[in-house]
Design a protein around this motif. Structure first.
Motif, short mmCIF file in Angstrom:
data_model
loop_
_atom_site.label_atom_id
_atom_site.label_comp_id
_atom_site.label_asym_id
_atom_site.label_seq_id
_atom_site.Cartn_x
_atom_site.Cartn_y
_atom_site.Cartn_z
N LEU A 52 -11.66 -5.11 -20.87
CA LEU A 52 -10.58 -6.10 -20.83
C LEU A 52 -10.20 -6.60 -22.22
O LEU A 52 -9.01 -6.74 -22.54
CB LEU A 52 -10.98 -7.29 -19.95
CG LEU A 52 -11.05 -7.01 -18.45
CD1 LEU A 52 -11.53 -8.25 -17.70
CD2 LEU A 52 -9.71 -6.55 -17.92
N GLY A 53 -11.19 -6.85 -23.07
CA GLY A 53 -10.91 -7.32 -24.42
C GLY A 53 -10.12 -6.29 -25.22
O GLY A 53 -9.15 -6.62 -25.91
N ASN A 54 -10.53 -5.04 -25.14
CA ASN A 54 -9.82 -3.99 -25.87
C ASN A 54 -8.45 -3.72 -25.27
O ASN A 54 -7.50 -3.40 -25.99
CB ASN A 54 -10.65 -2.72 -25.92
CG ASN A 54 -11.81 -2.86 -26.87
OD1 ASN A 54 -11.63 -3.18 -28.04
ND2 ASN A 54 -13.01 -2.65 -26.37
N PHE A 55 -8.32 -3.86 -23.96
CA PHE A 55 -7.01 -3.72 -23.33
C PHE A 55 -6.08 -4.82 -23.82
O PHE A 55 -4.90 -4.57 -24.09
CB PHE A 55 -7.15 -3.76 -21.81
CG PHE A 55 -5.83 -3.63 -21.10
CD1 PHE A 55 -5.21 -2.40 -21.01
CD2 PHE A 55 -5.23 -4.74 -20.53
CE1 PHE A 55 -3.99 -2.28 -20.36
CE2 PHE A 55 -4.01 -4.64 -19.88
CZ PHE A 55 -3.39 -3.40 -19.79
N LEU A 56 -6.59 -6.05 -23.94
CA LEU A 56 -5.76 -7.14 -24.46
C LEU A 56 -5.34 -6.91 -25.91
O LEU A 56 -4.21 -7.22 -26.29
CB LEU A 56 -6.50 -8.47 -24.33
CG LEU A 56 -6.64 -9.02 -22.92
CD1 LEU A 56 -7.52 -10.28 -22.92
CD2 LEU A 56 -5.29 -9.31 -22.32
N VAL A 57 -6.24 -6.35 -26.71
CA VAL A 57 -5.88 -6.02 -28.10
C VAL A 57 -4.73 -5.02 -28.11
O VAL A 57 -3.74 -5.19 -28.84
CB VAL A 57 -7.10 -5.47 -28.86
CG1 VAL A 57 -6.70 -4.84 -30.18
CG2 VAL A 57 -8.12 -6.57 -29.09
#
Length: 137
Positions: free
Chosen positions: A38-43
């Motif tokens: 999720l964090g990398n998708f948000l980035v």
């Protein structure tokens, strides 16, 4: 040619961790899987929404985020499932695939960080340089 020793984890015997230890590892790995993805998708979403962020350093961050996301997709689920069961589900093949994915994508992350490290080192200079700003190029 060297021979590899069989790990106890591959044969189904697990003298190293108790059932509670495997469960704790599965919880941590599950959290890494979900939060990392999720964090990398948000980035990636932020970089796609704001074209002004697509600078050379921003592109390095995008590459690092993609390789981290690939580790979360291809490496962490195998380790998560192995921790749930207490052994590798697919035997030596799964263990080797896990090691390959983490080595490949981990190396990609390290090599993508090299240009930014080189740039920072050029700004700071070397402590033995009289001007404190040595040209690294």
């Amino acid at each position: 040619m060297a021979t590899l020793q069989q790990s106890h984890n591959l044969t189904g015997q697990s003298p190293g961790l108790s059932r509670a230890g495997h469960t704790a590892a599965a919880v941590v790995l599950g959290s890494i899987l979900v939060l990392g993805f999720l964090g990398n998708f948000l980035v990636l979403l932020v970089f796609s929404r704001f074209p002004g962020l697509r600078t050379p350093v921003g592109l390095l961050l995008i590459n690092i985020s993609i390789s981290d996301m690939l580790v979360c997709l291809f490496g962490t689920p195998l380790s998560f499932a192995a921790s749930l069961r207490g052994r590798w589900l697919t035997g030596t093949y799964g263990c080797r695939w896990y090691g390959f994915c983490n080595a490949l994508f981990g190396a990609a992350q390290k090599f993508q960080r090299l240009p930014s490290t080189y740039r920072v080192a050029g700004r700071r200079g070397h402590p033995t340089c009289p001007e404190r700003r040595c040209n690294l190029s």
